[in-house]
Design a protein around this motif. Structure first.
Motif, PDB file in Angstrom:
ATOM      1  N   ALA A 129       0.831  -1.201   0.000  1.00  0.00           N
ATOM      2  CA  ALA A 129       0.000   0.000   0.000  1.00  0.00           C
ATOM      3  C   ALA A 129       0.865   1.250   0.000  1.00  0.00           C
ATOM      4  N   GLY A 130       2.036   1.153   0.604  1.00  0.00           N
ATOM      5  CA  GLY A 130       2.934   2.304   0.657  1.00  0.00           C
ATOM      6  C   GLY A 130       3.554   2.657  -0.683  1.00  0.00           C
ATOM      7  N   THR A 131       3.581   1.707  -1.606  1.00  0.00           N
ATOM      8  CA  THR A 131       4.155   1.981  -2.933  1.00  0.00           C
ATOM      9  C   THR A 131       3.071   2.191  -3.992  1.00  0.00           C
ATOM     10  N   GLY A 132       1.847   2.346  -3.555  1.00  0.00           N
ATOM     11  CA  GLY A 132       0.772   2.602  -4.507  1.00  0.00           C
ATOM     12  C   GLY A 132      -0.179   1.455  -4.709  1.00  0.00           C
ATOM     13  N   GLY A 133       0.054   0.358  -4.008  1.00  0.00           N
ATOM     14  CA  GLY A 133      -0.861  -0.774  -4.097  1.00  0.00           C
ATOM     15  C   GLY A 133      -0.716  -1.577  -5.368  1.00  0.00           C
ATOM     16  N   LEU A 134      -1.597  -2.523  -5.541  1.00  0.00           N
ATOM     17  CA  LEU A 134      -1.553  -3.405  -6.707  1.00  0.00           C
ATOM     18  C   LEU A 134      -2.006  -2.676  -7.971  1.00  0.00           C
ATOM     19  N   PRO A 135      -1.383  -2.991  -9.112  1.00  0.00           N
ATOM     20  CA  PRO A 135      -1.820  -2.400 -10.394  1.00  0.00           C
ATOM     21  C   PRO A 135      -3.067  -3.126 -10.900  1.00  0.00           C
ATOM     22  N   TRP A 136      -4.218  -2.767 -10.363  1.00  0.00           N
ATOM     23  CA  TRP A 136      -5.426  -3.562 -10.564  1.00  0.00           C
ATOM     24  C   TRP A 136      -5.833  -3.717 -12.023  1.00  0.00           C
ATOM     25  N   THR A 137      -5.543  -2.737 -12.861  1.00  0.00           N
ATOM     26  CA  THR A 137      -5.974  -2.838 -14.266  1.00  0.00           C
ATOM     27  C   THR A 137      -5.289  -3.979 -15.002  1.00  0.00           C
ATOM     28  N   THR A 138      -4.110  -4.400 -14.518  1.00  0.00           N
ATOM     29  CA  THR A 138      -3.372  -5.482 -15.182  1.00  0.00           C
ATOM     30  C   THR A 138      -3.169  -6.703 -14.299  1.00  0.00           C
ATOM     31  N   ALA A 139      -3.485  -6.576 -13.019  1.00  0.00           N
ATOM     32  CA  ALA A 139      -3.145  -7.652 -12.067  1.00  0.00           C
ATOM     33  C   ALA A 139      -4.116  -8.820 -12.114  1.00  0.00           C
ATOM     34  N   ILE A 140      -5.383  -8.565 -12.448  1.00  0.00           N
ATOM     35  CA  ILE A 140      -6.426  -9.580 -12.288  1.00  0.00           C
ATOM     36  C   ILE A 140      -6.633 -10.389 -13.561  1.00  0.00           C
ATOM     37  N   THR A 141      -6.699 -11.715 -13.412  1.00  0.00           N
ATOM     38  CA  THR A 141      -7.104 -12.626 -14.475  1.00  0.00           C
ATOM     39  C   THR A 141      -8.361 -13.362 -14.022  1.00  0.00           C
ATOM     40  N   ASP A 142      -9.428 -13.224 -14.780  1.00  0.00           N
ATOM     41  CA  ASP A 142     -10.718 -13.824 -14.420  1.00  0.00           C
ATOM     42  C   ASP A 142     -10.697 -15.321 -14.721  1.00  0.00           C
ATOM     43  N   LEU A 143     -10.952 -16.147 -13.724  1.00  0.00           N
ATOM     44  CA  LEU A 143     -10.978 -17.601 -13.884  1.00  0.00           C
ATOM     45  C   LEU A 143     -12.386 -18.181 -13.728  1.00  0.00           C
ATOM     46  N   ARG A 144     -13.367 -17.349 -13.487  1.00  0.00           N
ATOM     47  CA  ARG A 144     -14.713 -17.846 -13.215  1.00  0.00           C
ATOM     48  C   ARG A 144     -15.273 -18.631 -14.405  1.00  0.00           C
ATOM     49  N   THR A 145     -16.048 -19.645 -14.104  1.00  0.00           N
ATOM     50  CA  THR A 145     -16.742 -20.422 -15.130  1.00  0.00           C
ATOM     51  C   THR A 145     -18.226 -20.496 -14.767  1.00  0.00           C
ATOM     52  N   THR A 146     -19.030 -20.804 -15.776  1.00  0.00           N
ATOM     53  CA  THR A 146     -20.475 -20.801 -15.597  1.00  0.00           C
ATOM     54  C   THR A 146     -21.036 -22.218 -15.519  1.00  0.00           C
ATOM     55  N   LEU A 147     -22.266 -22.318 -15.016  1.00  0.00           N
ATOM     56  CA  LEU A 147     -23.022 -23.558 -15.093  1.00  0.00           C
ATOM     57  C   LEU A 147     -24.497 -23.211 -15.062  1.00  0.00           C
ATOM     58  N   VAL A 148     -25.313 -24.120 -15.575  1.00  0.00           N
ATOM     59  CA  VAL A 148     -26.763 -23.948 -15.560  1.00  0.00           C
ATOM     60  C   VAL A 148     -27.394 -25.285 -15.199  1.00  0.00           C
ATOM     61  N   SER A 149     -28.707 -25.286 -15.037  1.00  0.00           N
ATOM     62  CA  SER A 149     -29.385 -26.528 -14.696  1.00  0.00           C
ATOM     63  C   SER A 149     -29.352 -27.487 -15.875  1.00  0.00           C
ATOM     64  N   VAL A 150     -29.519 -28.768 -15.605  1.00  0.00           N
ATOM     65  CA  VAL A 150     -29.488 -29.763 -16.662  1.00  0.00           C
ATOM     66  C   VAL A 150     -30.574 -29.434 -17.685  1.00  0.00           C
ATOM     67  N   GLY A 151     -30.223 -29.517 -18.950  1.00  0.00           N
ATOM     68  CA  GLY A 151     -31.137 -29.171 -20.028  1.00  0.00           C
ATOM     69  C   GLY A 151     -31.044 -27.724 -20.452  1.00  0.00           C
ATOM     70  N   GLY A 152     -30.424 -26.884 -19.626  1.00  0.00           N
ATOM     71  CA  GLY A 152     -30.283 -25.476 -19.973  1.00  0.00           C
ATOM     72  C   GLY A 152     -29.144 -25.248 -20.949  1.00  0.00           C
ATOM     73  N   ILE A 153     -29.194 -24.133 -21.684  1.00  0.00           N
ATOM     74  CA  ILE A 153     -28.122 -23.757 -22.611  1.00  0.00           C
ATOM     75  C   ILE A 153     -27.060 -23.002 -21.826  1.00  0.00           C
TER      76      ILE A 153
END
Length: 398
Positions: A159-183
């Motif tokens: 935090a003393g050096t300006g914190g994390l470079p959030w615009t480049t630091a994050i890689t989204d790993l989330r994945t989706t799911l739906v109910s059986v039969g759903g698209i």
């Protein structure tokens, strides 16, 4: 409690817990297992997924994870754990190493004392700290956890050096799911194999609806028999499928390539004059920039075409020498028709004359691509046979 769980906790499952975690979302991964993933949807409906998103706080080492609902699959004997985060949750990342960068994971993790002996029966959003290295890699995902994000922590970051470079630091790993039969709305999981024949997914990258055939995702932009709109399809889903193109051409998938659904006339020409003194047929003419005049065409369903050819021909200072132009037809490297005087447009004399002929070619393979090459010769090795305004044309026969 903001991270709720719905598997009848031994210390009490509230009515609110049950309401929040009544997901009804299980994309199968086997007879007794489901995919782990996050339920899709956003408040305004503009994006595929909003649940359990993360936003970094500028100038700090902290981030906020937004509410969302998910499913975490355990082992076959553990079953499936529905989880919901119902309010913003702040998480903090450790300062960077003095020498090397590292990669941390943010995970949604389930603790199940009956299976893991952890002494805990709860769900939590946690950070898993990576190991600093010259070329850092992400740490392994813990058991019974769903990875949400990777966060790159550069060396010396705090935090003393300006914190994390959030615009480049994050890689989204989330994945989706739906109910059986759903698209399934694909999100970071386009290449995950399907679970059953007839399963569907909407591929945001290719812009197509896809069906699992048992071995691969097959594009299904329209029902069988429908014409796929422009830009919706790069590979056909079945032989005989049709698509429209940006040029307004209707095409048919022959099993390996798109071909014009209704092959039309094909035409090629050269307006640059050239000559030959070869007494055998050659495609090469002297004194012209055109190496050889060729024409590709697709054989129609009838397997028959009309080939037309012609030129303005003359023989220098000779009334007895003849200039012959004849077609050579090939399929790949196989010669179907060789150039021959009986199939030639012929002319003689020192004054140029327009000569042409038309020929019928049968027994072609429908849908195959053939090539016509204009071949030329002189009947005298000492008299140049000139050819100008040369053309080739094919017309399909119904």
């Amino acid at each position: 409690m903001t991270v709720r769980y719905g598997w009848l906790s031994p210390d009490g499952q509230t009515r609110a817990d049950t309401r929040h975690t009544a997901l009804g979302a299980t994309t199968p991964a086997g007879p007794l297992q489901t995919r782990s993933g996050i339920l899709p949807g956003t408040d305004d409906g503009q994006y595929r997924i909003g649940g359990l998103g993360m936003t970094g706080t500028t100038g700090t080492m902290t981030a906020v994870v937004q509410p969302g609902r998910a499913v975490v699959q355990g082992t076959t004997t553990q079953g499936t754990f529905p989880v919901a985060l119902d309010e913003n949750l702040t998480i903090t990342f450790a300062d960077g190493d003095a020498q090397y960068g590292r990669i941390d994971l943010v995970v949604l993790r389930v603790y199940d004392d009956e299976s893991d002996g952890s002494g805990r029966n709860e769900a939590a959003v946690e950070t898993v700290q990576g190991t600093p290295a010259a070329v850092p890699t992400a740490p392994p995902t813990p058991a019974l956890a769903l990875p949400l994000f990777q966060v790159a922590v550069p060396a010396g970051t705090s935090a003393g050096t300006g914190g994390l470079p959030w615009t480049t630091a994050i890689t989204d790993l989330r994945t989706t799911l739906v109910s059986v039969g759903g698209i399934l709305p694909v999100y970071n999981n386009a290449t995950v194999a399907g679970s059953y024949r007839g399963q569907y997914q909407d591929n945001d990258t290719s812009g197509s609806l896809q069906r699992w055939s048992g071995t691969a995702w097959v594009p299904y932009p329209k029902a069988i028999g429908g014409i796929a709109p422009t830009g919706a399809l790069t590979t056909g889903g079945y032989t005989g499928q049709y698509r429209d193109t940006s040029a307004g051409q209707l095409q048919r998938w022959n099993g390996t390539a798109w071909q014009p659904a209704v092959p039309g006339p094909a035409f090629a020409q050269s307006l640059d004059a050239g000559y030959t003194t070869s007494t055998t047929y050659t495609s090469t003419l002297t004194d012209t920039a055109v190496t050889a005049l060729t024409l590709n065409f697709t054989a129609p369903p009838s397997g028959s075409v009309i080939i037309a050819l012609g030129a303005r021909a003359y023989t220098t200072s000779s009334e007895t020498t003849t200039a012959h132009m004849s077609p050579q037809v090939t399929l790949g490297t196989t010669v179907i028709w060789s150039a021959d005087d009986e199939r030639a447009a012929s002319g003689s004399g020192a004054v140029g004359k327009s000569v042409s002929t038309q020929l019928r070619l049968n027994s072609l393979t429908p849908g195959a691509t053939y090539t016509i090459t204009a071949m030329h010769r002189s009947t005298s090795s000492t008299v140049p046979a000139w050819f100008d305004t040369i053309y080739l044309r094919t017309d399909p026969i119904a």
